[in-house]
Motif scaffolding. Sequence first.
Motif, PDB file in Angstrom:
ATOM      1  N   PHE A   1       1.057  -1.244  -0.078  1.00 53.93           N
ATOM      2  CA  PHE A   1      -0.141  -0.139  -0.078  1.00 53.93           C
ATOM      3  C   PHE A   1       0.697   1.228  -0.100  1.00 53.93           C
ATOM      4  O   PHE A   1       2.242   1.126   0.105  1.00 53.93           O
ATOM      5  CB  PHE A   1      -1.022  -0.106   1.226  1.00 53.93           C
ATOM      6  N   THR A   2       0.164   2.298  -0.242  1.00 60.38           N
ATOM      7  CA  THR A   2       1.435   3.457  -0.089  1.00 60.38           C
ATOM      8  C   THR A   2       0.835   4.613   0.953  1.00 60.38           C
ATOM      9  O   THR A   2      -0.338   4.482   1.476  1.00 60.38           O
ATOM     10  CB  THR A   2       0.834   4.296  -1.539  1.00 60.38           C
ATOM     11  N   ILE A   3       1.984   5.102   1.325  1.00 56.16           N
ATOM     12  CA  ILE A   3       1.752   6.006   2.474  1.00 56.16           C
ATOM     13  C   ILE A   3       2.130   7.438   1.986  1.00 56.16           C
ATOM     14  O   ILE A   3       3.231   7.565   1.243  1.00 56.16           O
ATOM     15  CB  ILE A   3       2.747   5.609   3.791  1.00 56.16           C
TER      16      ILE A   3
ATOM     17  N   LYS B   1       3.730  12.877  -1.566  1.00 50.64           N
ATOM     18  CA  LYS B   1       4.601  11.911  -2.608  1.00 50.64           C
ATOM     19  C   LYS B   1       4.162  10.629  -1.911  1.00 50.64           C
ATOM     20  O   LYS B   1       3.974  10.565  -0.728  1.00 50.64           O
ATOM     21  CB  LYS B   1       6.112  12.155  -2.406  1.00 50.64           C
ATOM     22  N   ASN B   2       3.952   9.639  -2.798  1.00 52.65           N
ATOM     23  CA  ASN B   2       3.540   8.274  -2.376  1.00 52.65           C
ATOM     24  C   ASN B   2       4.853   7.488  -2.097  1.00 52.65           C
ATOM     25  O   ASN B   2       5.979   7.416  -3.186  1.00 52.65           O
ATOM     26  CB  ASN B   2       2.728   7.505  -3.179  1.00 52.65           C
TER      27      ASN B   2
ATOM     28  N   ILE C   1       6.122  -2.586   7.377  1.00 50.48           N
ATOM     29  CA  ILE C   1       7.785  -2.244   6.756  1.00 50.48           C
ATOM     30  C   ILE C   1       7.384  -1.285   5.568  1.00 50.48           C
ATOM     31  O   ILE C   1       6.719  -1.289   4.894  1.00 50.48           O
ATOM     32  CB  ILE C   1       8.047  -3.646   6.214  1.00 50.48           C
ATOM     33  N   GLY C   2       8.314  -0.082   5.710  1.00 53.30           N
ATOM     34  CA  GLY C   2       8.195   0.814   4.825  1.00 53.30           C
ATOM     35  C   GLY C   2       9.620   0.876   3.971  1.00 53.30           C
ATOM     36  O   GLY C   2      10.381   0.200   4.222  1.00 53.30           O
ATOM     37  N   CYS C   3       9.362   1.469   2.984  1.00 56.70           N
ATOM     38  CA  CYS C   3      10.676   1.713   1.979  1.00 56.70           C
ATOM     39  C   CYS C   3      11.505   2.772   2.600  1.00 56.70           C
ATOM     40  O   CYS C   3      11.212   3.716   3.181  1.00 56.70           O
ATOM     41  CB  CYS C   3      10.095   2.064   0.595  1.00 56.70           C
TER      42      CYS C   3
ATOM     43  N   ASP D   1      14.074   0.092  -1.046  1.00 56.11           N
ATOM     44  CA  ASP D   1      12.857   0.168  -1.975  1.00 56.11           C
ATOM     45  C   ASP D   1      12.947  -0.954  -3.002  1.00 56.11           C
ATOM     46  O   ASP D   1      11.653  -1.359  -3.296  1.00 56.11           O
ATOM     47  CB  ASP D   1      12.997   1.565  -2.913  1.00 56.11           C
ATOM     48  N   ASN D   2      13.931  -1.366  -3.622  1.00 58.99           N
ATOM     49  CA  ASN D   2      13.992  -2.497  -4.481  1.00 58.99           C
ATOM     50  C   ASN D   2      13.206  -3.661  -3.960  1.00 58.99           C
ATOM     51  O   ASN D   2      12.745  -4.589  -4.668  1.00 58.99           O
ATOM     52  CB  ASN D   2      15.210  -2.735  -5.186  1.00 58.99           C
ATOM     53  N   ASP D   3      13.424  -3.795  -2.745  1.00 60.23           N
ATOM     54  CA  ASP D   3      12.804  -5.143  -1.963  1.00 60.23           C
ATOM     55  C   ASP D   3      11.315  -5.219  -2.166  1.00 60.23           C
ATOM     56  O   ASP D   3      10.765  -6.367  -1.961  1.00 60.23           O
ATOM     57  CB  ASP D   3      12.978  -5.272  -0.397  1.00 60.23           C
ATOM     58  N   PHE D   4      10.540  -4.049  -2.433  1.00 62.79           N
ATOM     59  CA  PHE D   4       9.322  -4.308  -2.530  1.00 62.79           C
ATOM     60  C   PHE D   4       8.768  -4.759  -4.241  1.00 62.79           C
ATOM     61  O   PHE D   4       7.807  -4.924  -4.275  1.00 62.79           O
ATOM     62  CB  PHE D   4       8.738  -2.820  -2.321  1.00 62.79           C
TER      63      PHE D   4
END
Length: 87
Positions: free
Chosen positions: A7-9, A14-15, A34-36, A68-71
């Motif tokens: 999902f986005t925060i 900016k998301n 977990i956040g980016c 970020d790439n882990d997502f």
Amino acid sequence: MGKLKTFTITYQNKNYLASVIPDIFTGSKNCLTIGCHSLSLALYNEKMGFFDNKAKIIDEQIYAYLDDNDFNLNEDSFLKTARKHLD
């Protein structure tokens, strides 16, 4: 396992990606957010601290940050990566 559910925060218009995963320590479901990494950088810096109160509130809801790439990983690979970084 399937595709990672994200999902986005939104912070400062900016998301940023995030995911809720089972607690990898206890096995309970949907316990850790977990956040980016780019979200972490948007919320906080070493010199100034949190950029504003909203940034602090968002950060308090995030258990950890991953690259970020882990997502882009599937769910199983993401969980393995989270275990490796959070153990």
